[in-house]
Design a protein around this motif. Structure first.
Motif, PDB file in Angstrom:
ATOM      1  N   TYR A 115      -9.969   4.338   5.528  1.00 21.61           N
ATOM      2  CA  TYR A 115      -9.035   3.551   6.517  1.00 21.61           C
ATOM      3  C   TYR A 115      -9.772   3.969   7.744  1.00 21.61           C
ATOM      4  O   TYR A 115     -10.806   4.457   8.104  1.00 21.61           O
ATOM      5  CB  TYR A 115      -7.642   4.379   6.494  1.00 21.61           C
ATOM      6  CG  TYR A 115      -7.790   5.898   6.854  1.00 21.61           C
ATOM      7  CD1 TYR A 115      -7.648   6.282   8.115  1.00 21.61           C
ATOM      8  CD2 TYR A 115      -7.930   6.702   5.668  1.00 21.61           C
ATOM      9  CE1 TYR A 115      -7.792   7.586   8.563  1.00 21.61           C
ATOM     10  CE2 TYR A 115      -7.713   8.103   6.067  1.00 21.61           C
ATOM     11  CZ  TYR A 115      -7.782   8.714   7.442  1.00 21.61           C
ATOM     12  OH  TYR A 115      -7.648   9.988   7.387  1.00 21.61           O
ATOM     13  N   ARG A 116      -9.099   2.925   8.794  1.00 18.79           N
ATOM     14  CA  ARG A 116      -9.577   3.048  10.317  1.00 18.79           C
ATOM     15  C   ARG A 116      -8.303   3.555  11.117  1.00 18.79           C
ATOM     16  O   ARG A 116      -7.356   3.491  10.881  1.00 18.79           O
ATOM     17  CB  ARG A 116     -10.108   1.617  10.759  1.00 18.79           C
ATOM     18  CG  ARG A 116     -11.310   1.150   9.938  1.00 18.79           C
ATOM     19  CD  ARG A 116     -11.714  -0.171  10.490  1.00 18.79           C
ATOM     20  NE  ARG A 116     -12.728  -0.891   9.636  1.00 18.79           N
ATOM     21  CZ  ARG A 116     -13.586  -1.708  10.155  1.00 18.79           C
ATOM     22  NH1 ARG A 116     -13.283  -2.355  11.397  1.00 18.79           N
ATOM     23  NH2 ARG A 116     -14.334  -2.181   9.269  1.00 18.79           N
ATOM     24  N   LYS A 162       3.980  -2.652  10.079  1.00 19.18           N
ATOM     25  CA  LYS A 162       3.234  -2.219  11.196  1.00 19.18           C
ATOM     26  C   LYS A 162       1.714  -2.316  10.808  1.00 19.18           C
ATOM     27  O   LYS A 162       1.472  -1.440   9.631  1.00 19.18           O
ATOM     28  CB  LYS A 162       3.460  -0.767  11.613  1.00 19.18           C
ATOM     29  CG  LYS A 162       3.069  -0.152  12.901  1.00 19.18           C
ATOM     30  CD  LYS A 162       3.591  -0.745  13.952  1.00 19.18           C
ATOM     31  CE  LYS A 162       3.128   0.085  15.375  1.00 19.18           C
ATOM     32  NZ  LYS A 162       3.370  -0.361  16.646  1.00 19.18           N
ATOM     33  N   HIS A 163       0.812  -2.904  11.577  1.00 20.20           N
ATOM     34  CA  HIS A 163      -0.682  -3.116  11.312  1.00 20.20           C
ATOM     35  C   HIS A 163      -0.905  -3.427   9.922  1.00 20.20           C
ATOM     36  O   HIS A 163      -1.414  -2.926   8.861  1.00 20.20           O
ATOM     37  CB  HIS A 163      -1.274  -1.793  11.272  1.00 20.20           C
ATOM     38  CG  HIS A 163      -1.052  -1.009  12.689  1.00 20.20           C
ATOM     39  ND1 HIS A 163      -1.089  -1.739  13.964  1.00 20.20           N
ATOM     40  CD2 HIS A 163      -1.015   0.460  13.349  1.00 20.20           C
ATOM     41  CE1 HIS A 163      -1.067  -1.009  14.786  1.00 20.20           C
ATOM     42  NE2 HIS A 163      -0.892   0.480  14.374  1.00 20.20           N
ATOM     43  N   GLY A 164       0.133  -4.432   9.426  1.00 22.59           N
ATOM     44  CA  GLY A 164      -0.008  -5.153   7.975  1.00 22.59           C
ATOM     45  C   GLY A 164       0.499  -4.406   6.876  1.00 22.59           C
ATOM     46  O   GLY A 164       0.564  -4.806   5.819  1.00 22.59           O
ATOM     47  N   THR A 165       1.093  -3.141   7.343  1.00 24.72           N
ATOM     48  CA  THR A 165       1.615  -2.332   6.425  1.00 24.72           C
ATOM     49  C   THR A 165       3.094  -2.380   6.407  1.00 24.72           C
ATOM     50  O   THR A 165       3.844  -1.987   7.436  1.00 24.72           O
ATOM     51  CB  THR A 165       1.070  -0.907   6.301  1.00 24.72           C
ATOM     52  OG1 THR A 165      -0.338  -0.900   5.937  1.00 24.72           O
ATOM     53  CG2 THR A 165       1.751   0.047   5.177  1.00 24.72           C
ATOM     54  N   VAL A 209       1.251   5.641   9.404  1.00 19.36           N
ATOM     55  CA  VAL A 209       0.678   4.381   9.834  1.00 19.36           C
ATOM     56  C   VAL A 209       0.397   4.309  11.410  1.00 19.36           C
ATOM     57  O   VAL A 209      -0.495   3.832  12.199  1.00 19.36           O
ATOM     58  CB  VAL A 209       1.558   3.142   9.517  1.00 19.36           C
ATOM     59  CG1 VAL A 209       0.832   1.994   9.973  1.00 19.36           C
ATOM     60  CG2 VAL A 209       1.484   2.912   7.935  1.00 19.36           C
ATOM     61  N   ASP A 231      -2.987   5.299  15.356  1.00 22.45           N
ATOM     62  CA  ASP A 231      -2.910   4.006  14.752  1.00 22.45           C
ATOM     63  C   ASP A 231      -3.703   3.907  13.490  1.00 22.45           C
ATOM     64  O   ASP A 231      -5.120   4.232  13.701  1.00 22.45           O
ATOM     65  CB  ASP A 231      -3.198   2.597  15.643  1.00 22.45           C
ATOM     66  CG  ASP A 231      -2.145   2.700  16.601  1.00 22.45           C
ATOM     67  OD1 ASP A 231      -1.183   2.158  16.464  1.00 22.45           O
ATOM     68  OD2 ASP A 231      -2.386   3.039  17.990  1.00 22.45           O
ATOM     69  N   THR A 256      -5.219   1.600  10.284  1.00 23.96           N
ATOM     70  CA  THR A 256      -5.546   0.347  10.256  1.00 23.96           C
ATOM     71  C   THR A 256      -6.369   0.183   8.894  1.00 23.96           C
ATOM     72  O   THR A 256      -7.296   1.042   8.535  1.00 23.96           O
ATOM     73  CB  THR A 256      -5.842  -0.481  11.361  1.00 23.96           C
ATOM     74  OG1 THR A 256      -7.129  -0.004  11.647  1.00 23.96           O
ATOM     75  CG2 THR A 256      -4.915  -0.603  12.372  1.00 23.96           C
ATOM     76  N   ARG A 257      -6.338  -0.943   8.338  1.00 25.53           N
ATOM     77  CA  ARG A 257      -7.259  -1.359   7.305  1.00 25.53           C
ATOM     78  C   ARG A 257      -7.288  -0.332   6.066  1.00 25.53           C
ATOM     79  O   ARG A 257      -8.316  -0.021   5.554  1.00 25.53           O
ATOM     80  CB  ARG A 257      -8.724  -1.601   7.862  1.00 25.53           C
ATOM     81  CG  ARG A 257      -8.813  -2.882   8.777  1.00 25.53           C
ATOM     82  CD  ARG A 257     -10.217  -3.258   9.105  1.00 25.53           C
ATOM     83  NE  ARG A 257     -10.056  -4.543   9.899  1.00 25.53           N
ATOM     84  CZ  ARG A 257     -11.037  -5.112  10.242  1.00 25.53           C
ATOM     85  NH1 ARG A 257     -12.295  -4.821  10.026  1.00 25.53           N
ATOM     86  NH2 ARG A 257     -11.076  -6.241  11.277  1.00 25.53           N
ATOM     87  N   ASP A 294      -9.412  -1.139   3.055  1.00 26.85           N
ATOM     88  CA  ASP A 294      -9.897  -2.461   3.108  1.00 26.85           C
ATOM     89  C   ASP A 294     -11.498  -2.399   2.605  1.00 26.85           C
ATOM     90  O   ASP A 294     -12.266  -1.589   2.859  1.00 26.85           O
ATOM     91  CB  ASP A 294     -10.062  -2.741   4.547  1.00 26.85           C
ATOM     92  CG  ASP A 294     -10.497  -4.162   4.758  1.00 26.85           C
ATOM     93  OD1 ASP A 294     -11.253  -4.790   4.027  1.00 26.85           O
ATOM     94  OD2 ASP A 294     -10.023  -4.608   5.816  1.00 26.85           O
TER      95      ASP A 294
END
Length: 252
Positions: free
Chosen positions: A66-67, A176-179, A215, A237, A239-240, A243
């Motif tokens: 994750y980032r 939130k952040h794609g989740t 998240v 935050d 994100t990804r 990924d």
């Protein structure tokens, strides 16, 4: 001031005294445990009980990568004029752990310019660059950065807010952040908010509905820290998550 580290803390949930964290006196909250399944992740019912921030931060360890970006004030010793410390990081976990991160404003790194420090850690090896300078191999390897990285980890940072758990109420579900997440907010009228030393401001948290991981969190307010009114800021935050584009390579 020198920095001392433990060699394995970089890729595991940290435990630190965190003396500058707000003192929390409310009892720790309980976390709901999702049932294991071999099927695609299923969204869990929105929990109505206390929010377990530490459990949510620790749940990030269940992911391959994750980032994360962090902004903190009043929680981490800082050399910046405004007291802020920031970190951006890509973290790879599992059998071949690695991390690439940038830190600014953190106290304890002598000779670091306004551009902060940039580090790449792969296994036991590490490379360091100050500002826009050249990359150099770190003699101590990964251990040279464990203390700083651990201090800025989500688990360590949210530790000071643990007793706010019973003060959270559900705002709703949102992405939130794609989740898909559940959005929680501290109700300042609840006793747990006062017990945690929160005297003004607010705290919002977004926790994934499938895996229960943190998240995002936004905390901006005044806390009573050992009898002293302290302005505290925390923004995390994530994100990804998982990924495939999350990669860490040695510097060229």
């Amino acid at each position: 001031m020198g920095v001392t580290m433990s060699a394995c803390a970089l890729f595991s949930p940290p435990v630190s005294p965190a003396p500058s964290r707000p003192e929390i006196t409310a009892p720790p909250s309980a976390a709901a445990t999702p049932e294991a399944t071999d099927e695609a992740p299923t969204l869990r019912p929105v929990p109505s009980g206390p929010v377990d921030l530490i459990g949510a931060a620790d749940a990030l360890a269940d992911h391959r990568s994750y980032r994360v970006s962090v902004v903190a004030r009043g929680l981490v010793p800082s050399s910046a004029a405004d007291g802020r410390v920031t970190m951006t990081s890509t973290l790879i976990q599992g059998d071949h752990p690695a991390a690439e991160f940038t830190l600014t404003g953190i106290d304890g790194f002598e000779g670091v310019g306004a551009g902060g420090i940039h580090a790449v850690v792969i296994g036991d090896e590490a490379w360091l660059r100050s500002g826009s300078g050249a990359w150099t191999k770190s003699p101590g390897g990964a251990a040279d950065f464990d203390a700083a990285f651990t201090t800025m980890s989500p688990t360590d940072l949210v530790d000071g807010f643990e007793s706010l758990g019973p003060a959270f109420v559900v705002v709703g579900t949102e992405t939130k952040h794609g989740t898909p997440t559940t959005h929680y907010r501290v109700d300042p009228t609840r006793p747990a908010a006062t017990d945690a030393g929160m005297t003004s401001g607010g705290v919002d948290a977004w926790i994934a509905r499938s895996g229960g991981e943190l998240v995002a969190i936004r905390a901006d307010g005044t806390f009573d820290v050992d009898g002293t009114e302290t302005l505290v800021l925390l923004q995390i935050d994530v994100t990804r998550i998982d990924d495939p584009a999350n990669r860490v390579r040695p510097p060229a």
